[in-house]
Design a protein around this motif. Structure first.
Motif, PDB file in Angstrom:
ATOM      1  N   SER A   1       0.845  -1.196   0.000  1.00 22.49           N
ATOM      2  CA  SER A   1       0.000   0.000   0.000  1.00 22.49           C
ATOM      3  C   SER A   1       0.881   1.248   0.000  1.00 22.49           C
ATOM      4  O   SER A   1       1.840   1.348   0.781  1.00 22.49           O
ATOM      5  CB  SER A   1      -0.901  -0.006   1.230  1.00 22.49           C
ATOM      6  N   VAL A   2       0.564   2.217  -0.886  1.00 26.81           N
ATOM      7  CA  VAL A   2       1.350   3.443  -1.016  1.00 26.81           C
ATOM      8  C   VAL A   2       0.403   4.637  -0.857  1.00 26.81           C
ATOM      9  O   VAL A   2      -0.606   4.733  -1.561  1.00 26.81           O
ATOM     10  CB  VAL A   2       2.070   3.521  -2.377  1.00 26.81           C
ATOM     11  N   THR A   3       0.743   5.558   0.059  1.00 27.19           N
ATOM     12  CA  THR A   3      -0.098   6.736   0.313  1.00 27.19           C
ATOM     13  C   THR A   3       0.725   8.001   0.112  1.00 27.19           C
ATOM     14  O   THR A   3       1.840   8.137   0.655  1.00 27.19           O
ATOM     15  CB  THR A   3      -0.653   6.706   1.746  1.00 27.19           C
ATOM     16  N   ALA A   4       0.197   8.931  -0.687  1.00 28.52           N
ATOM     17  CA  ALA A   4       0.829  10.238  -0.879  1.00 28.52           C
ATOM     18  C   ALA A   4       0.387  11.151   0.260  1.00 28.52           C
ATOM     19  O   ALA A   4      -0.810  11.316   0.508  1.00 28.52           O
ATOM     20  CB  ALA A   4       0.432  10.822  -2.222  1.00 28.52           C
ATOM     21  N   VAL A   5       1.359  11.744   0.968  1.00 25.24           N
ATOM     22  CA  VAL A   5       1.049  12.582   2.133  1.00 25.24           C
ATOM     23  C   VAL A   5       1.788  13.910   2.030  1.00 25.24           C
ATOM     24  O   VAL A   5       2.849  14.025   1.387  1.00 25.24           O
ATOM     25  CB  VAL A   5       1.425  11.866   3.447  1.00 25.24           C
ATOM     26  N   GLU A  11       4.194   7.218   1.928  1.00 22.59           N
ATOM     27  CA  GLU A  11       4.310   6.319   3.063  1.00 22.59           C
ATOM     28  C   GLU A  11       3.860   4.938   2.621  1.00 22.59           C
ATOM     29  O   GLU A  11       2.900   4.809   1.834  1.00 22.59           O
ATOM     30  CB  GLU A  11       3.439   6.813   4.226  1.00 22.59           C
ATOM     31  N   TYR A  12       4.541   3.875   3.085  1.00 16.76           N
ATOM     32  CA  TYR A  12       4.264   2.498   2.660  1.00 16.76           C
ATOM     33  C   TYR A  12       3.691   1.696   3.827  1.00 16.76           C
ATOM     34  O   TYR A  12       4.024   1.936   4.997  1.00 16.76           O
ATOM     35  CB  TYR A  12       5.546   1.824   2.171  1.00 16.76           C
ATOM     36  N   ALA A  13       2.863   0.728   3.485  1.00 14.44           N
ATOM     37  CA  ALA A  13       2.347  -0.224   4.475  1.00 14.44           C
ATOM     38  C   ALA A  13       2.308  -1.611   3.822  1.00 14.44           C
ATOM     39  O   ALA A  13       1.694  -1.776   2.753  1.00 14.44           O
ATOM     40  CB  ALA A  13       0.944   0.169   4.945  1.00 14.44           C
ATOM     41  N   GLY A  14       2.986  -2.605   4.438  1.00 17.02           N
ATOM     42  CA  GLY A  14       2.941  -3.963   3.910  1.00 17.02           C
ATOM     43  C   GLY A  14       4.287  -4.570   3.599  1.00 17.02           C
ATOM     44  O   GLY A  14       4.359  -5.654   3.000  1.00 17.02           O
TER      45      GLY A  14
END
Length: 508
Positions: free
Chosen positions: A371-375, A391-394
């Motif tokens: 999962s990749v989120t632009a912050v 930010e990455y998750a996983g």
């Protein structure tokens, strides 16, 4: 009345005759009591159907026509379906015939045929019969088409063929005959250098759908028969039915060695994903090269690092004699969580010490979803558009952003400089980002706030003289951006005043 009475009796006799034939096809007599029938309800190709007409007018010319009831009326053999004419005798009766073409001569085999009779004095009749062909053969359930014996041995439980008789042949006695086919050749008989084959005679009572019977086959091998694999064909024999086809079987004598033909592997069953240990399976099958005894061993090699064999189930080895089908096996692979995503080929072998077959299987390890989120942080009115980060998750296996191959995401926001105060979103697209072990999904946006800009406001007034009334201040601003001024403010209702009262002493 005499002619009518006689015709009625004949019609009754015809019906009695048909009853005993067991014919289940309808008779359509459209012109009085006229009937037309064949002597059997089903015929083998190359035979002759005897046609009998009753109840027609004396001397009546009757046109007869046989055609296909299923599909094209004339089929592929229209020359055999030309109408012909007969003349009824003084009793209104006639006898004629029609030749049933062979499979080579036409397409009557397996067909349903209509017979129509049209008299020139108004008599009409029709009849249906079939040409349903030959015996069918299948290995009997729980039996085999291969038996292994030593010289001098016998067996009456292993071999068996199920024979399916064509429909509408009445009661027929069916027996089997055997011929030796292929090489080596051998004589069928009871001698010491012969192989004897016997079976029973079975009575078939056929109907509209035919009937099947099982024929167990007894085998005895002469004491002097040489070791080898002997091929035979069994043919069913019954009156009026073709033997075509036959059933092949094999008698293996002695300890003749067989050989391996091919080995095959199916597709991967079960998913393997980077970061998760897994145990996918594969179905492995094989075929003979030749009949005889084979002591086979399945094996696997060429597995990538981090992958080991979990073995073949139910066993990696087998013993197969005669013409028996080789048993298959299920291969299990143990895939470590650290094995990278990708496809990996490996080799499967089946060997017996004298012959070998091989094939190639493929292990597929899928990418892990990341999962990749632009912050971005909050900003103030008038600030330039911010540059988001991700930010990455996983992550698994201790990986972090530094292990990714390419982080070239297309990042942005839906904010433009000097947009109003409020909530805005980051944007993200895949761009050039890629990695061998991770799928970048889902790609997530996030929100950020545009806050108010601080504006310095100063209450000012000019100097006054002792005794003057309290002055009324005005305001001065510092910090406007984007060409804004006091006229762009929503409300300037400041509470203004001074700490001076009229007649206060001179001072500041």
């Amino acid at each position: 009345m005499k002619n009518l009475y006689k015709t009625s009796v004949l019609g009754l006799l015809s019906l009695v005759f048909l009853f005993f034939l067991g014919n289940t096809f309808p008779v359509n007599a459209q012109g009085g009591t006229a009937t037309v029938t064949t002597d059997k309800n089903d015929y083998s190709p190359g035979s002759t159907a005897i046609i009998t007409g009753l109840g027609f007018q004396p001397g009546e010319e009757v046109d007869l026509h046989v055609y296909h009831a299923d599909g094209d009326p004339l089929g592929s053999d229209p020359g055999y379906h030309e109408p012909w004419t007969v003349i009824a005798d003084a009793n209104g009766e006639f006898t004629t015939s029609w030749y049933v073409p062979t499979a080579e001569e036409g397409d009557a085999l397996g067909a349903t045929l209509n017979l129509e009779a049209h008299g020139n004095m108004g008599s009409e009749a029709s009849w249906t019969f079939t040409d349903s062909g030959s015996f069918g053969y299948n290995t009997t359930s729980s039996k085999s088409n291969t038996v292994s014996l030593s010289p001098g041995g016998s067996n009456n439980t292993t071999l068996g063929v199920t024979v399916d008789a064509p429909k509408n042949n009445g009661t027929i006695a069916v027996s089997l005959t055997f011929i030796n086919t292929g090489s080596p050749s051998i004589t069928i008989g009871t001698g010491t250098s012969q192989i004897n084959l016997t079976s029973s005679v079975i009575s078939f009572i056929t109907g509209n759908s035919g009937i099947a019977h099982d024929f167990p086959i007894s085998v005895s091998v002469g004491s002097s028969v040489a070791s080898g694999s002997y091929s035979f064909t069994a043919y069913a024999n019954g009156t009026g039915v073709q033997s075509a086809g036959g059933w092949g079987f094999t008698v293996v004598v002695g300890s003749t060695a067989g050989s391996i033909g091919t080995v095959s592997i199916g597709s991967q069953s079960g998913t393997s994903t980077y970061g998760t240990a897994s145990s996918p399976t594969y179905a492995v099958t094989s075929t003979r090269g030749s009949n005889g005894t084979v002591n086979g061993t399945y094996s696997v090699s060429g597995l990538p690092a981090g992958v080991t064999s979990g073995g073949f189930s139910p066993s990696e080895t087998f013993n197969s004699a005669g013409g028996d089908v080789f048993p298959g096996a299920t291969l299990t692979l143990n895939v470590d969580a650290n094995v990278g995503a990708g496809s990996y080929n490996f080799d499967i072998f089946l060997t017996d010490g004298a012959s070998q077959a091989s094939t190639q299987g493929t292990l597929f390890v899928s990418k892990k979803n990341l999962s990749v989120t632009a912050v971005t942080g909050d900003i103030t009115y008038g600030d330039a558009e911010p540059t988001p980060t991700v930010e990455y998750a996983g992550f698994v296996n201790g990986d972090d952003a530094g292990d990714l191959d390419n982080e070239g995401f297309a990042l942005g926001t839906d904010y433009n400089q000097f947009d109003a105060v409020g909530t805005y979103n980051t944007t993200i697209a895949i761009g050039t980002a890629t990695d061998n072990n991770y799928n970048f999904t889902p790609l997530n946006s996030s929100t950020f706030e545009v806050g108010k800009l601080d504006l310095a406001v100063t209450a000012v007034t000019g100097d006054i003289t002792y005794g003057d009334a309290e002055p009324t201040p005005t305001v001065e601003y510092a910090g406007f951006v984007n060409g804004d001024d006091a006229g762009d403010l929503d409300n300037e209702g400041f509470a203004l005043g001074t700490d001076y009262n009229q007649f206060d002493a001179v001072g500041t």
